[in-house]
Design a protein around this motif. Sequence first.
Motif, PDB file in Angstrom:
ATOM      1  N   ALA A 199       0.825  -1.205   0.000  1.00 57.57           N
ATOM      2  CA  ALA A 199       0.000   0.000   0.000  1.00 57.57           C
ATOM      3  C   ALA A 199       0.861   1.258   0.000  1.00 57.57           C
ATOM      4  CB  ALA A 199      -0.925   0.005   1.214  1.00 57.57           C
ATOM      5  N   ARG A 200       2.161   1.110   0.328  1.00 55.79           N
ATOM      6  CA  ARG A 200       3.065   2.256   0.392  1.00 55.79           C
ATOM      7  C   ARG A 200       4.184   2.128  -0.633  1.00 55.79           C
ATOM      8  NH1 ARG A 200       4.199   2.332   6.802  1.00 55.79           N
ATOM      9  NH2 ARG A 200       3.936   0.094   6.521  1.00 55.79           N
ATOM     10  N   SER A 201       4.867   3.225  -0.889  1.00 53.04           N
ATOM     11  CA  SER A 201       6.032   3.212  -1.774  1.00 53.04           C
ATOM     12  C   SER A 201       7.178   2.483  -1.086  1.00 53.04           C
ATOM     13  CB  SER A 201       6.466   4.645  -2.105  1.00 53.04           C
ATOM     14  OG  SER A 201       5.446   5.351  -2.771  1.00 53.04           O
ATOM     15  N   ILE A 202       7.883   1.648  -1.839  1.00 47.64           N
ATOM     16  CA  ILE A 202       9.026   0.902  -1.313  1.00 47.64           C
ATOM     17  C   ILE A 202      10.282   1.352  -2.050  1.00 47.64           C
ATOM     18  CG2 ILE A 202      10.045  -1.371  -0.928  1.00 47.64           C
ATOM     19  CD1 ILE A 202       7.442  -0.950   0.614  1.00 47.64           C
ATOM     20  N   LEU A 206      12.831   0.899   2.791  1.00 53.29           N
ATOM     21  CA  LEU A 206      11.938   1.833   3.466  1.00 53.29           C
ATOM     22  C   LEU A 206      10.552   1.704   2.848  1.00 53.29           C
ATOM     23  CD1 LEU A 206      14.255   4.973   3.317  1.00 53.29           C
ATOM     24  CD2 LEU A 206      13.957   3.446   5.286  1.00 53.29           C
ATOM     25  N   ALA A 207       9.533   1.720   3.692  1.00 48.54           N
ATOM     26  CA  ALA A 207       8.144   1.763   3.236  1.00 48.54           C
ATOM     27  C   ALA A 207       7.583   3.107   3.666  1.00 48.54           C
ATOM     28  CB  ALA A 207       7.344   0.619   3.848  1.00 48.54           C
ATOM     29  N   ALA A 208       7.104   3.895   2.707  1.00 46.38           N
ATOM     30  CA  ALA A 208       6.681   5.265   3.009  1.00 46.38           C
ATOM     31  C   ALA A 208       5.294   5.546   2.455  1.00 46.38           C
ATOM     32  CB  ALA A 208       7.680   6.261   2.423  1.00 46.38           C
ATOM     33  N   PRO A 237       3.439   1.772  -5.000  1.00 42.96           N
ATOM     34  CA  PRO A 237       2.313   1.124  -4.320  1.00 42.96           C
ATOM     35  C   PRO A 237       1.348   0.507  -5.324  1.00 42.96           C
ATOM     36  CG  PRO A 237       2.122   3.521  -4.223  1.00 42.96           C
ATOM     37  CD  PRO A 237       3.475   3.223  -4.760  1.00 42.96           C
ATOM     38  N   GLY A 238       0.792  -0.640  -4.940  1.00 45.81           N
ATOM     39  CA  GLY A 238      -0.200  -1.298  -5.774  1.00 45.81           C
ATOM     40  C   GLY A 238       0.360  -2.168  -6.875  1.00 45.81           C
ATOM     41  N   VAL A 239       1.686  -2.185  -7.065  1.00 45.19           N
ATOM     42  CA  VAL A 239       2.287  -2.999  -8.126  1.00 45.19           C
ATOM     43  C   VAL A 239       2.457  -4.434  -7.625  1.00 45.19           C
ATOM     44  CG1 VAL A 239       4.339  -3.372  -9.545  1.00 45.19           C
ATOM     45  CG2 VAL A 239       3.465  -1.055  -9.193  1.00 45.19           C
ATOM     46  N   VAL A 240       1.798  -5.367  -8.277  1.00 44.99           N
ATOM     47  CA  VAL A 240       1.879  -6.773  -7.878  1.00 44.99           C
ATOM     48  C   VAL A 240       3.214  -7.341  -8.352  1.00 44.99           C
ATOM     49  CG1 VAL A 240       0.822  -9.051  -8.093  1.00 44.99           C
ATOM     50  CG2 VAL A 240      -0.617  -7.003  -7.998  1.00 44.99           C
ATOM     51  N   HIS A 241       3.930  -7.984  -7.447  1.00 48.12           N
ATOM     52  CA  HIS A 241       5.258  -8.495  -7.775  1.00 48.12           C
ATOM     53  C   HIS A 241       5.596  -9.672  -6.868  1.00 48.12           C
ATOM     54  CE1 HIS A 241       5.792  -5.771  -4.397  1.00 48.12           C
ATOM     55  NE2 HIS A 241       6.932  -6.389  -4.117  1.00 48.12           N
ATOM     56  N   ALA A 242       6.594 -10.430  -7.279  1.00 48.89           N
ATOM     57  CA  ALA A 242       7.156 -11.499  -6.459  1.00 48.89           C
ATOM     58  C   ALA A 242       8.638 -11.218  -6.281  1.00 48.89           C
ATOM     59  CB  ALA A 242       6.948 -12.855  -7.128  1.00 48.89           C
ATOM     60  N   CYS A 243       9.204 -11.687  -5.179  1.00 45.94           N
ATOM     61  CA  CYS A 243      10.626 -11.462  -4.892  1.00 45.94           C
ATOM     62  C   CYS A 243      11.318 -12.793  -4.634  1.00 45.94           C
ATOM     63  CB  CYS A 243      10.802 -10.567  -3.665  1.00 45.94           C
ATOM     64  SG  CYS A 243      10.111  -8.918  -3.838  1.00 45.94           S
ATOM     65  N   ALA A 244      12.600 -12.836  -4.964  1.00 50.40           N
ATOM     66  CA  ALA A 244      13.389 -14.039  -4.726  1.00 50.40           C
ATOM     67  C   ALA A 244      14.857 -13.657  -4.709  1.00 50.40           C
ATOM     68  CB  ALA A 244      13.135 -15.073  -5.823  1.00 50.40           C
ATOM     69  N   PRO A 245      15.691 -14.444  -4.016  1.00 51.92           N
ATOM     70  CA  PRO A 245      17.131 -14.215  -4.132  1.00 51.92           C
ATOM     71  C   PRO A 245      17.572 -14.514  -5.557  1.00 51.92           C
ATOM     72  CG  PRO A 245      16.683 -16.249  -2.937  1.00 51.92           C
ATOM     73  CD  PRO A 245      15.368 -15.566  -3.118  1.00 51.92           C
ATOM     74  N   ALA A 246      18.566 -13.780  -6.045  1.00 49.51           N
ATOM     75  CA  ALA A 246      19.000 -13.946  -7.431  1.00 49.51           C
ATOM     76  C   ALA A 246      19.815 -15.218  -7.629  1.00 49.51           C
ATOM     77  CB  ALA A 246      19.802 -12.733  -7.875  1.00 49.51           C
ATOM     78  N   GLY A 247      20.388 -15.756  -6.562  1.00 55.81           N
ATOM     79  CA  GLY A 247      21.171 -16.981  -6.660  1.00 55.81           C
ATOM     80  C   GLY A 247      20.700 -18.001  -5.645  1.00 55.81           C
ATOM     81  N   ASP A 248      21.527 -19.006  -5.433  1.00 61.59           N
ATOM     82  CA  ASP A 248      21.164 -20.055  -4.482  1.00 61.59           C
ATOM     83  C   ASP A 248      21.279 -19.578  -3.037  1.00 61.59           C
ATOM     84  OD1 ASP A 248      20.702 -21.799  -6.565  1.00 61.59           O
ATOM     85  OD2 ASP A 248      22.765 -22.563  -6.572  1.00 61.59           O
TER      86      ASP A 248
END
Length: 261
Positions: free
Chosen positions: A35-38, A87-89, A68-79
């Motif tokens: 909901a906030r800018s990251i 910061l979340a603002a 905010p509002g952008v649907v995304h997934a995160c993962a480490p780039a390697g093993d």
Amino acid sequence: MPQSALSVSRHPGAPGLEAVCGVGVAADIVRHAHARSIVGLCLGGGRRITAGGGVFEAGPGQGFVIPPGVVHACAPAGDAGHSYVALAASAACFPPGRGDGEAAVEVWPRLWRDRQAAELLLATAAAVSSGDGRALRFFQALAARLDLRPASPPPLHAATRRAKAAIDAAPAEPVTVAGLAGLAGVSPYHLERLFRRDLGVPLLDYALSRRVALAALRIGEGEEICEAALAAGFCDQSHLSRQFRRRMGVPPGRYRVSRPS
């Protein structure tokens, strides 16, 4: 590889501004939106952000912005795991007038590499963590440096808004698509389609993420994990741990919240 940990700091004098520090985070994090800018900085390893069919990979010393509002997934780039500070603002943290003008609103993540911006981000995070009164001033300087602008998530269909409000009001309560569809005044199929279109995730996945957020809130306030799990609507601690790791990147025992006085 360092033992994974995730800590969140909230500044009492800067509501809407949080600092998040992840160390050795090796788990993939499912699709979600904020909901906030990251705005964050990768300190070690690599962070891969997937959104809208694109992949944005930040290496050590490289920063990232997620509107905010952008649907995304995160993962480490390697093993191995990766470490970062973010910061979340909320919009209230930005300087007055920062959202005015004709600049385009960001709708995708972006990467950056800027030494001064990195120093400002780390200074902001340290100020939030310690209760330093300069936290908001540091963040606003960072926003100017990176041309960050406050943005609101896109508007929701009325049916999505009603279903979301019902989940948010009582996240620990069990829900069904049929029950929420009746509340929203549409068919279950139509609600599922609208909800996924508006928020980018299935309705029941959103409900589960709100349960995890409630458990995280209670754990951050010092409640035992098993008690937080039951209070948030999970059947047991093991169930919470699996879902917590998928959404936070670390198990609940490695999650901490600090509120400097």
